[in-house]
Design an enzyme around this catalytic site. Structure first.
Site, PDB file in Angstrom:
ATOM      1  CD  GLU B  47      -2.913  -1.121   0.111  1.00 32.77           C
ATOM      2  OE1 GLU B  47      -2.982  -0.139  -0.645  1.00 32.77           O
ATOM      3  OE2 GLU B  47      -3.584  -2.157  -0.071  1.00 32.77           O
ATOM      4  CG  ASN B  51      -0.756   5.167  -1.194  1.00 35.47           C
ATOM      5  OD1 ASN B  51      -1.522   4.759  -2.061  1.00 35.47           O
ATOM      6  ND2 ASN B  51      -1.099   5.242   0.077  1.00 35.47           N
ATOM      7  NE  ARG B 106      -5.355   3.386  -6.199  1.00 33.55           N
ATOM      8  CZ  ARG B 106      -4.713   2.236  -6.115  1.00 33.55           C
ATOM      9  NH1 ARG B 106      -4.601   1.467  -7.174  1.00 33.55           N
ATOM     10  NH2 ARG B 106      -4.203   1.835  -4.985  1.00 33.55           N
TER      11      ARG B 106
HETATM   12  N1  LIG Z   1       2.901   9.154  -0.883  1.00 34.75           N
HETATM   13  C1  LIG Z   1       1.864   9.965  -1.158  1.00 34.75           C
HETATM   14  N2  LIG Z   1       2.065  11.164  -1.782  1.00 34.75           N
HETATM   15  C2  LIG Z   1       1.027  11.983  -2.060  1.00 34.75           C
HETATM   16  N3  LIG Z   1      -0.272  11.699  -1.769  1.00 34.75           N
HETATM   17  C3  LIG Z   1      -0.537  10.533  -1.153  1.00 34.75           C
HETATM   18  C4  LIG Z   1       0.504   9.610  -0.813  1.00 34.75           C
HETATM   19  N4  LIG Z   1      -0.058   8.530  -0.207  1.00 34.75           N
HETATM   20  C5  LIG Z   1      -1.383   8.786  -0.155  1.00 34.75           C
HETATM   21  N5  LIG Z   1      -1.696   9.971  -0.718  1.00 34.75           N
HETATM   22  C6  LIG Z   1      -3.041  10.591  -0.786  1.00 34.75           C
HETATM   23  O1  LIG Z   1      -3.879   9.910   0.138  1.00 34.75           O
HETATM   24  C7  LIG Z   1      -5.051   9.386  -0.527  1.00 34.75           C
HETATM   25  C8  LIG Z   1      -5.527   8.114   0.127  1.00 34.75           C
HETATM   26  O2  LIG Z   1      -4.579   7.057  -0.042  1.00 34.75           O
HETATM   27  P1  LIG Z   1      -5.081   5.546   0.043  1.00 34.75           P
HETATM   28  O3  LIG Z   1      -5.822   5.347   1.312  1.00 34.75           O
HETATM   29  O4  LIG Z   1      -3.908   4.664  -0.200  1.00 34.75           O
HETATM   30  O5  LIG Z   1      -6.132   5.414  -1.166  1.00 34.75           O
HETATM   31  P2  LIG Z   1      -5.886   5.326  -2.755  1.00 34.75           P
HETATM   32  O6  LIG Z   1      -4.456   4.975  -3.009  1.00 34.75           O
HETATM   33  O7  LIG Z   1      -6.822   4.249  -3.193  1.00 34.75           O
HETATM   34  O8  LIG Z   1      -6.238   6.677  -3.313  1.00 34.75           O
HETATM   35  C9  LIG Z   1      -4.625   9.269  -1.994  1.00 34.75           C
HETATM   36  O9  LIG Z   1      -5.735   9.310  -2.870  1.00 34.75           O
HETATM   37  C10 LIG Z   1      -3.701  10.472  -2.161  1.00 34.75           C
HETATM   38  O10 LIG Z   1      -4.454  11.634  -2.369  1.00 34.75           O
HETATM   39 MG   LIG Z   2      -3.306   3.669  -1.958  1.00 31.78          MG
END
Ligand SMILES: Nc1ncnc2c1ncn2[C@@H]1O[C@H](COP(=O)(O)OP(=O)(O)O)[C@@H](O)[C@H]1O
Ligand SMILES: [Mg+2]
Lengths: 115, 148
Positions: B47, B51, B106
């Protein structure tokens, strides 16, 4: 990741093998959506028995196929998921909308009986 | 067991997601984890790494993902680091089902899964500079303290 698709009357059986993550989700999506485009395909059976890994990208990809099938008025069932995959499906809220069967033959029997 | 660590640096390309989680899981093997614990660790790392690749950088392969894992006794602490766009609103990002990329199918469940499968998850981010996800997990296995 490999996806094997088999047609059984108006239902599509997709057997997933390997790892379903962000990298491989596109392959799964394309293989299933290609078949779902056909008007004669109504329902979808997802066989996850040979899935060795899944994360939240898999939740999104399964939900995406669920929405496609719903639009067509069909049904989705899942079979053969490990304890770990089941936990992921539960966290993603999928267990509330998609019935889960232990093996493919009972999943297929179920979907055939109601269509 | 004495403190031990590993560092891994990879281009932020989706084909590296599998390599990253498998490598951290292999490093955790010395803590004698159960299969379930190993699956949980792998999924949480997947995960966080996904990301970085999907959200932190503008295109696949643009930046770098750095992973540092430390083990001591039965505990692993793993940090996943990117130098991408950062997260403006961390509380909102951590909410179940929140995603800024619904068009890419997503699920918005990444952070929820990390929180469920690890004991602690902390997020440090500066918009425009990058993000560090720090997670820890205590394994139930009986590590033989006299070995190596
Ligand atoms: N490393 C990262 N850099 C920038 N934004 C991030 C990062 N990790 C997460 N995010 C933000 O947090 C949100 C939620 O992440 P997550 O719970 O993994 O859901 P998803 O990946 O399905 O969008 C993402 O849609 C993004 O906007
Ligand atoms: Mg994610």
């Amino acid at each position: 990741m490999r996806v094997q698709v088999v047609r059984k009357k108006n239902s599509l059986i997709a057997r997933l093998k390997g790892e379903l993550d962000h990298h491989t989700a596109a392959l799964f999506r394309e293989a299933v959506d290609r078949e779902l485009k056909k008007e004669s395909v109504q329902n979808l059976v997802l066989n996850l028995q040979n899935l060795t890994f899944m994360d939240s990208s898999g939740i999104g990809a399964i939900l995406g196929r669920y929405n496609r099938v719903k639009e067509k008025g069909g049904r989705v069932v899942i079979c053969g998921c490990s304890k770990h995959v089941k936990k992921l499906l539960q966290l993603g809220g999928l267990l509330k909308i998609i019935p889960v069967y232990s093996d493919e033959s009972s999943a297929v029997a179920e979907i055939m009986s109601k269509s | 067991m004495l403190m031990n660590y590993m560092v891994l640096e990879i281009p932020a390309r989706s084909e590296n997601e599998s390599f990253a989680r498998v490598t951290v899981a292999a490093f955790a093997a010395r803590l004698d984890p159960t299969l379930e614990e190993l699956n949980e660790l792998k999924t949480a790392v997947s995960e966080a790494v996904t990301n970085c690749i999907l959200h932190a950088y503008h295109s696949d392969g643009e930046g770098v993902v750095r992973i540092r894992a430390v083990v001591e006794d039965k505990k692993m602490v793993v940090e996943i680091h990117d130098e991408g766009k950062g997260i403006e609103d961390i509380a909102r990002a951590r909410e179940p089902l929140y995603t800024d990329k619904p068009e890419l199918e997503r699920s918005g469940m990444g952070f929820t899964i990390m929180e469920n499968f690890m004991d602690e998850v902390s997020v440090h981010s500066s918009p425009g500079r990058g993000t560090v996800i720090k997670m820890s997990k205590l394994f139930s296995g009986t590590v033989n303290k006299n070995s190596h």
